[in-house]
Design a protein around this motif. Structure first.
Motif, PDB file in Angstrom:
ATOM      1  N   VAL A   1      10.020   4.022   7.321  1.00 22.66           N
ATOM      2  CA  VAL A   1       8.587   4.289   7.426  1.00 22.66           C
ATOM      3  C   VAL A   1       7.857   3.169   8.173  1.00 22.66           C
ATOM      4  O   VAL A   1       6.837   3.385   8.816  1.00 22.66           O
ATOM      5  CB  VAL A   1       7.972   4.460   6.010  1.00 22.66           C
TER       6      VAL A   1
ATOM      7  N   PHE B   1       9.638   8.750   9.656  1.00 21.80           N
ATOM      8  CA  PHE B   1       8.300   9.343   9.559  1.00 21.80           C
ATOM      9  C   PHE B   1       7.336   8.548  10.418  1.00 21.80           C
ATOM     10  O   PHE B   1       7.289   7.316  10.341  1.00 21.80           O
ATOM     11  CB  PHE B   1       7.794   9.330   8.113  1.00 21.80           C
TER      12      PHE B   1
ATOM     13  N   GLY C   1       0.809  -1.213   0.000  1.00 27.18           N
ATOM     14  CA  GLY C   1       0.000   0.000   0.000  1.00 27.18           C
ATOM     15  C   GLY C   1       0.844   1.265   0.000  1.00 27.18           C
ATOM     16  O   GLY C   1       0.709   2.123  -0.886  1.00 27.18           O
ATOM     17  N   VAL C   2       1.731   1.396   0.982  1.00 32.81           N
ATOM     18  CA  VAL C   2       2.575   2.594   1.075  1.00 32.81           C
ATOM     19  C   VAL C   2       3.564   2.635  -0.088  1.00 32.81           C
ATOM     20  O   VAL C   2       3.773   3.683  -0.717  1.00 32.81           O
ATOM     21  CB  VAL C   2       3.326   2.621   2.421  1.00 32.81           C
TER      22      VAL C   2
ATOM     23  N   HIS D   1      13.702  -8.639  -5.420  1.00 31.77           N
ATOM     24  CA  HIS D   1      14.734  -8.939  -4.408  1.00 31.77           C
ATOM     25  C   HIS D   1      14.808 -10.428  -4.096  1.00 31.77           C
ATOM     26  O   HIS D   1      15.741 -10.875  -3.438  1.00 31.77           O
ATOM     27  CB  HIS D   1      14.532  -8.100  -3.142  1.00 31.77           C
TER      28      HIS D   1
ATOM     29  N   ALA E   1       7.316  -3.904   7.822  1.00 31.01           N
ATOM     30  CA  ALA E   1       6.380  -4.956   7.407  1.00 31.01           C
ATOM     31  C   ALA E   1       7.031  -6.334   7.440  1.00 31.01           C
ATOM     32  O   ALA E   1       6.344  -7.340   7.549  1.00 31.01           O
ATOM     33  CB  ALA E   1       5.843  -4.649   6.010  1.00 31.01           C
TER      34      ALA E   1
ATOM     35  N   PHE F   1       3.164   9.053  11.460  1.00 36.26           N
ATOM     36  CA  PHE F   1       2.040   9.892  11.045  1.00 36.26           C
ATOM     37  C   PHE F   1       1.634  10.903  12.099  1.00 36.26           C
ATOM     38  O   PHE F   1       1.603  12.116  11.864  1.00 36.26           O
ATOM     39  CB  PHE F   1       0.853   8.990  10.695  1.00 36.26           C
TER      40      PHE F   1
ATOM     41  N   SER G   1       8.842  -8.376  -4.295  1.00 41.49           N
ATOM     42  CA  SER G   1       9.189  -9.793  -4.180  1.00 41.49           C
ATOM     43  C   SER G   1       8.674 -10.662  -5.319  1.00 41.49           C
ATOM     44  O   SER G   1       8.879 -11.878  -5.295  1.00 41.49           O
ATOM     45  CB  SER G   1       8.647 -10.343  -2.863  1.00 41.49           C
TER      46      SER G   1
END
Ligand SMILES: NC(=O)c1ccc[n+]([C@@H]2O[C@H](COP(=O)([O-])OP(=O)(O)OC[C@H]3O[C@@H](n4cnc5c(N)ncnc54)[C@H](OP(=O)(O)O)[C@@H]3O)[C@@H](O)[C@H]2O)c1
Length: 338
Positions: free
Chosen positions: A244, A269, A159-160, A199, A247, A271, A180
Motif C-alpha cells: 500500500v 493498491f 493512519g492507514v 518489531h 513510509a 487510490f 514500533s
C-alpha cells in the motif's frame, strides 16, 4: 485569508503562516469550503521537501484533506442534481485535493466532496478521509478479507495501519498489529487488534510465528522496507500480501521464489487507479464506509491536534514518525453539526 504557506522547498520548518495569502480562485465544477479542520499526512511533508511523486511549484499551501462548510459553488454546479456533486452552500463536507487544505478557504471539485454525516464533527471528518478509505478499499476489494481470517497489519500505529486494524476487526478478522512502540500497540489494541508485535523488540519473523503458528491469511503493508519480506514469509499457503505504501522510505524487493513456494498472491493498491478502474466497487465501498462513519463504527483515532499557527510543528511531528493515528490542524472554530 490566513494560510500556512510553503515558499521554498525544504524541511517542515520552511512552512510559515501568512495573514494575507490570496484565497484560491473558484474554477468550473468546484466548490469553495470554509475550512474548519485539516489532516496532516506524510505526503504533505514530501511535497514541501519536493520529494513526492509529483512536484508543486512554490508558493503553495500544503494539506490534502479538509472538512468544513461550503461557502460558494461554481455556476455550473447543480445543487439539486442527484449523486456526486450535489452540494449546496451551507453543506458540511469532507474534501480532498493535492494541496490547499492548511488555510481558511480551500476549493475542491464538487464531485469529489462528500457530505459529513449528522453527528460527526469536523475534526473527525477531516481525519477520516484518505486513511480509512484506503484501508477499506484494500481490505474489502483487494484482499477480499473474510470473517475468521488472520490479518497482519504493518505500521499499525499509523493512519492507514490503524484504520486497517479497526476495519479488519469490524470485517470479522483476527488482527495482528505490528508497530514500533508499546504506545502505538496499545492504541491498536484499543481499536481491535488481538495480537501485538513490537518489531523493534526483535526479529519480526519469529515474533509473528509465535502469535500465528499456522501463518496469516492477509498482510496489509503501508511501510515497506525491511518488514515486508518477513511479513510475507509469515503468510500461510495461498495468502495475500497487499503493498500500500513505503513510509519507511524503502521499496522492498521480494524474492519471487517465496511467491512460488508459498503460493501467495502479491497485490497492490493505488487510490486513483482503483477509483478509475473499479468505479462501481469504489462507490459501493465508499457508501458502506460512510454508513460505518455515521454509525460511529469507523472513527479515526486523532493522536494529536495543532492550531494553524503550528502547521510546521505538526508537519515535523508527522515527519519524525511520532504520529499515532491521525494528526489534525484546527483551522477555525468547529460549529458542530448543522
Ligand atoms: N496506495 C495508496 O493509495 C495510499 C493511500 C494512502 C497512503 N499511502 C501511503 O501509505 C503510507 C502510510 O501512510 P499513513 O498515512 O499511514 O502514514 P503514517 O500515519 O505516517 O504511518 C506510517 C507508519 O509507517 C511506519 N514507519 C516506518 N518507518 C517510517 C519512517 N521512516 N517515517 C515515518 N513512518 C515510518 C510507522 O510505523 P512503525 O514505525 O510503528 O512501524 C508509521 O506509523 C505512506 O507511504 C502513504 O504515502 C498510500
Amino acid at each position: 485569508m490566513r494560510a500556512a504557506v510553503c515558499r521554498e522547498y525544504g524541511p517542515p520548518e520552511v512552512v510559515q503562516v501568512a495573514d494575507d495569502h490570496p484565497a484560491p480562485a473558484l474554477g468550473p465544477g468546484q466548490v469553495r469550503v470554509r475550512v474548519h479542520a485539516a489532516a496532516v499526512n506524510f505526503p504533505d511533508v514530501l511535497l514541501v521537501a519536493d520529494k513526492y511523486q509529483v512536484s508543486v511549484r512554490p508558493p503553495f499551501v500544503p494539506g490534502s484533506e479538509f472538512a468544513g462548510v461550503v461557502s460558494e459553488v461554481a455556476d455550473d454546479v447543480d445543487p439539486t442534481s442527484a449523486g456526486a456533486g450535489a452540494v449546496a452552500v451551507g453543506d458540511r463536507v469532507i474534501g480532498t485535493a493535492m494541496v490547499g487544505a492548511f488555510a481558511e478557504e480551500a476549493v475542491a471539485t464538487a464531485a469529489t466532496v462528500q457530505r459529513i454525516p449528522a453527528g460527526v464533527d469536523e475534526r473527525t471528518a477531516a481525519a477520516f478521509g484518505v486513511a480509512h478509505r484506503t484501508a477499506y478499499h484494500v481490505l474489502r476489494s483487494v484482499a477480499a478479507l473474510q470473517p475468521g481470517e488472520e490479518l497482519i497489519v504493518l505500521g499499525a500505529g499509523g493512519g492507514v495501519g490503524l484504520a486497517a486494524v479497526q476495519l479488519g476487526a469490524h470485517l470479522g478478522a483476527t488482527v495482528t498489529a505490528v508497530a514500533s512502540s508499546p504506545e502505538k500497540l496499545a492504541v491498536a489494541s484499543a481499536h481491535g487488534a488481538a495480537h501485538l508485535v513490537d518489531h523493534r523488540a526483535g526479529d519480526l519473523r519469529p515474533a509473528l510465528r509465535a502469535v500465528l503458528p499456522d501463518g496469516g491469511d492477509v498482510v496489509v503493508d503501508p511501510v515497506g522496507g525491511a518488514l515486508a519480506e518477513p511479513a510475507l514469509r509469515s503468510l500461510r499457503w495461498g495468502g495475500r500480501f497487499v503493498t500500500v505504501g513505503y513510509a519507511s522510505g524503502e521499496i522492498p524487493r521480494i524474492p519471487l521464489n517465496l511467491v512460488l513456494l508459498k503460493g501467495v498472491q502479491v497485490l497492490g493498491f493505488q487510490f486513483l487507479a482503483f477509483a478509475t478502474n473499479a468505479p462501481d466497487e469504489a462507490e459501493r465501498n465508499e457508501g458502506e464506509l460512510m454508513a460505518l462513519l455515521a454509525a460511529g463504527r469507523a472513527t479515526p483515532h486523532i493522536g494529536a491536534t495543532f492550531g494553524l499557527d503550528d502547521a510546521a510543528v505538526a508537519l515535523r511531528y508527522v515527519a519524525d514518525g511520532r504520529a499515532i493515528g491521525k494528526v489534525v490542524l484546527d483551522i477555525a472554530e468547529t460549529p458542530g453539526e448543522n
